[in-house]
Design a protein around this motif. Structure first.
Motif: not given
Length: 238
Positions: A28-32, A209-212, A236-237
């Motif tokens: 999903s990360f690569i698609n995003g 793994k961290e949101p920032d 995005g995801t």
């Protein structure tokens, strides 16, 4: 790897720290982020600490997440905890390797070299291997990128498991400059940093793994080599 064109992109992330229960969905990360890359993404490097504690469950979770993707795995200090090297070798392969991307002798070709710094030192045999690769193969490729885990230059004082032998650091910096290495990319410190020393750019990525946190897209074209660092929220995801 033989890209379909002379324009291609690579993605770089670091320190996902997979466990049995948690991890990033890399598909999903690569698609995003595909729309952010100016050309086709042909692979992703994960710059060490793939798993949290070296246990098999973490490796299985990581392997499931990257299934179907072209991934260049780098070994980190967390990956060798609890005899984790055995699982790394079983599920992911060697901890040091060189990978030609494109055709030797052609403009835009790239030599990707992964070095094992899980123990914060290369050791004699790996150093000899690295020198031999640079002396015999580097000139055949337009660009050269080295990926690893431990930091040559700490992002802050007190960072542990970094290259601590200053003589080794000096010799590696000299070696990379001598052979026109374009980039040296690492992780480990969970802090984003960029340095340029002589002709080489040294970039450390923080933990994805961290949101920032951040990731990097590097693009190769006949015009040269360029990179862009994005916040992970741009995907995005997760």
């Amino acid at each position: 790897i033989s890209p379909a064109t002379q324009d291609f992109s690579l993605v770089f992330t670091a320190d996902p720290h997979f466990t049995r229960e948690s991890g990033i969905n890399f598909d999903s990360f690569i698609n995003g982020i595909s729309d952010l890359a100016p050309s086709d993404i042909i692979g992703m490097a994960v710059l060490g600490d793939l798993v949290q504690n070296g246990e098999e469950a973490g490796y299985l979770s990581y392997q499931e997440s990257i299934n179907g993707l072209s991934v260049f795995n780098v070994i980190g200090n967390h990956d060798v905890y609890n005899a984790g090297w055995n699982f790394f070798r079983e599920y992911l392969g060697p901890s040091s390797y060189s990978l030609p991307i494109g055709t030797a002798g052609e403009i835009g070709s790239l030599l990707l070299i992964n070095i094992d710094s899980a123990n914060a030192s290369l050791g004699n045999s790996q150093t000899e291997w690295l020198i031999n690769i640079l002396e015999t193969e580097r000139k055949q490729y337009t660009h050269c990128i080295i990926i690893t885990h431990s930091n040559l230059f700490p992002s802050s004082l007190g960072t542990v498991v970094q290259f601590s032998d200053k003589n080794e650091v000096y010799s590696l910096v000299d070696l990379f400059n001598k052979h026109d290495v374009d980039y040296v990319l690492g992780g480990h410190s969970h802090q984003l940093s960029e340095y340029e020393l002589f002709s080489t750019k040294y970039i450390t990525l923080d933990s994805i793994k961290e949101p920032d946190s951040h990731f990097m897209i590097m693009t190769v074209s006949p015009e040269g080599l360029m990179h862009e660092i994005y916040p992970v929220t741009a995907a995005g995801t997760r």
